[in-house]
Design a protein around this motif. Structure first.
Motif, PDB file in Angstrom:
ATOM      1  N   SER A   5      44.170  38.874 163.055  1.00 19.96           N
ATOM      2  CA  SER A   5      44.677  40.219 162.774  1.00 19.96           C
ATOM      3  C   SER A   5      45.115  41.037 163.987  1.00 19.96           C
ATOM      4  CB  SER A   5      43.614  41.001 161.997  1.00 19.96           C
ATOM      5  OG  SER A   5      42.398  40.941 162.713  1.00 19.96           O
ATOM      6  N   VAL A   6      44.952  40.480 165.193  1.00 18.13           N
ATOM      7  CA  VAL A   6      45.353  41.273 166.371  1.00 18.13           C
ATOM      8  C   VAL A   6      46.814  40.952 166.709  1.00 18.13           C
ATOM      9  CG1 VAL A   6      44.885  41.748 168.817  1.00 18.13           C
ATOM     10  CG2 VAL A   6      42.982  41.322 167.224  1.00 18.13           C
ATOM     11  N   ASN A  60      40.153  39.654 165.104  1.00 21.36           N
ATOM     12  CA  ASN A  60      39.461  40.789 165.712  1.00 21.36           C
ATOM     13  C   ASN A  60      38.122  40.295 166.254  1.00 21.36           C
ATOM     14  OD1 ASN A  60      38.251  43.167 166.338  1.00 21.36           O
ATOM     15  ND2 ASN A  60      38.210  43.976 164.245  1.00 21.36           N
TER      16      ASN A  60
END
Ligand code: FAD
Length: 459
Positions: free
Chosen positions: A225-226, A393
């Motif tokens: 998700s980063v 994350n």
């Protein structure tokens, strides 16, 4: 498959492919060479047994084909719509001509199953008395959950979002995957006994360590998700957003959810998408449907060749130019462009200052060289970063549970098991950002290894 005309399909957000009739698929399946060494099967991360599926379809045994397909793939309706079809690139027929349309056949089989009410919950005969918590309801988490519940374990899926499905729900545009398709499959999982807890951010709403105490095993499927950033002057101007924020909003609007953050909309705007991949193409399709004035998709790498070259022979995946359905709909694609800075007016982005680059092969890999006097400005009112994801994350669950990460920043695992024997990981959180088929496959692998652990460990 046949598609609606461009003019029709850009006027809505619904799926626009038209399924083939059964006879067409039976004829198509009959083209299969039934190769002794089936490279299609080898190339498929799920190991779909395409030659056997084709044999069954060519002989009109659709029910048997449905059963065989589900033995290797929990969700053929997702991959049948979304997969780049690694199997087709490896099909022997593609050496001199057109590959088998394995993906269309896969989709036709599973839609035949749903249409004829053949896809029923499969419940275990015996309960194991063991329990597993799964963090994240993307394709990896869902596949792991389905495999584990069918093996008799109690399975609870924790999802931080209000919607189940991970990127299938909130990232991938509805015109590629209608959200009713996800709900239809979730219903089967629920009926099989999987419990879902939405709006529950593990690490915030419930402590990860609490789950560890409560369950016999944990499977982390939180995705990657980063997002990759572009660290250049002007990046904080208004009108510059991450692709995921943009795509998620439109999917939520389509489902009548209230948008609580500022609305990102391309209507009457000059849109520039930074990133030439699939996420960028999804932004392009959505921007065109919203009524953008112009859309440009720019890419730092050079334009790929249209045909295979000697360094990517069959049956390897061809690193050739991919033209997505969104590219047929409009927009301009540009390659070998580096963004130097953003131009702005009254705090809002007004353009990108770009320079052309060339890529030179050296012993240590490719080297990028900026071309002299090639700088120019592309007008932009809305800029979307679609440059992929770095890793999951690493705060929250990973930090709280002291999980070891690998050199790429993903969860390190051997047979999906992390440095903590009770904790497993699957999907993009484990393998890095990838594909739906690989996430499902990894979820299945994790389930197998969790089951082995639960059978042998004294839990
Ligand atoms: C815009 C876009 C388009 C794509 N298009 C395609 C395509 O066409 N074909 C294809 O094959 N692949 C595509 N992909 C890639 C594919 O979607 C992913 O590889 C796949 O979804 C990964 O599955 P996953 O289950 O590992 O993670 P995800 O799908 O990312 O799901 C992870 C889930 O975990 C939840 N979560 C995370 N942390 C927590 C927490 N602490 N507590 C509770 N829940 C948590 C998240 O909310 C999310 O729902 C696309 C990706 C993007 C971004």
């Amino acid at each position: 498959m046949k598609k609606e005309s461009v003019l029709t399909r850009v006027s809505h957000f619904n799926e626009f492919y038209v399924l083939h009739d059964k006879e067409t698929m039976e004829k198509q399946a009959d083209r299969c060479l039934d190769c002794g060494v089936a490279f299609c099967n080898y190339a498929c991360p799920l190991g779909n047994i395409n030659p056997d599926l084709n044999y069954l379809i060519a002989h009109q045994k659709w029910d048997k084909a449905l059963d065989l397909l589900h033995r290797t793939n929990n969700f053929p309706e997702f991959t049948g719509r979304l997969c780049p079809a690694l199997c087709e690139a490896a099909c022997s027929l593609s050496i001199h001509g057109q590959a088998m349309t394995c993906k269309d056949i896969e989709l036709s089989i599973v839609e035949y199953g749903f249409k004829n009410d053949l896809i029923k919950p499969i419940k275990p005969f015996v309960k194991s008395g063991k329990s597993v918590a799964i963090v994240g309801s993307g394709p990896a988490g869902l596949a792991a959950a389905q495999e584990l519940v069918r093996l008799g374990h109690k399975v609870v899926v924790y999802e931080k979002s209000h919607e189940l499905g991970g990127l299938l729900s909130l990232g991938i545009p509805d015109y590629k995957l209608d959200k009713s398709i996800i709900k239809r499959r979730i219903k089967q999982l629920s009926e099989e006994g999987v419990m879902f807890i939405t709006n529950c951010h593990v690490g915030e709403d419930v402590k990860a360590k609490e789950l560890l105490d409560k369950y016999d095993a944990l499977c982390l499927c939180g995705g990657s998700s980063v997002p990759r950033q572009l660290d250049v002057k002007g990046q904080t101007f208004k009108g510059i957003h991450f692709a995921m924020d943009y795509l998620t909003q439109q999917n939520m609007i389509n489902q009548d959810f209230e948008i609580k953050s500022d609305l990102i909309n391309a209507k009457d705007k000059h849109v520039v998408i930074i990133g030439g991949g699939d996420t960028g193409a999804d932004c392009l399709g959505v921007a065109l449907r919203q009524g953008a004035k112009s859309v440009s998709q720019i890419e730092i790498m050079s334009k790929p060749p249209e045909e295979r070259t000697t360094d990517m022979p069959w049956p390897y995946w061809p690193m050739t130019l991919k033209t997505n359905s969104a590219h047929e709909e409009g927009g301009k694609r540009m390659w070998s462009l580096l963004t130097k800075r953003f131009e702005g007016h009254n705090g809002h982005v007004s353009g990108l200052s770009c320079v052309e680059v060339a890529w030179h092969k050296s012993e240590s890999g490719y080297k990028m060289v900026e071309l002299e006097n090639s700088e120019f400005v592309i007008e932009a009112d809305l800029v979307l970063f679609a440059m992929g994801f770095l890793h999951p994350n690493q705060e929250g669950v990973i930090k709280d549970l002291d999980i070891k990460i690998d050199e790429r920043g993903n969860i390190h695992g051997t047979k999906n098991q992390t440095n903590h024997k009770k904790i497993f990981a699957a999907g993009d959180m484990h393998r890095g950002q990838s594909l739906v088929c690989k996430a499902i496959a990894d979820g299945r692998h994790a389930a197998k290894h969790i089951d082995e652990y639960l059978k042998t460990a004294e839990v």
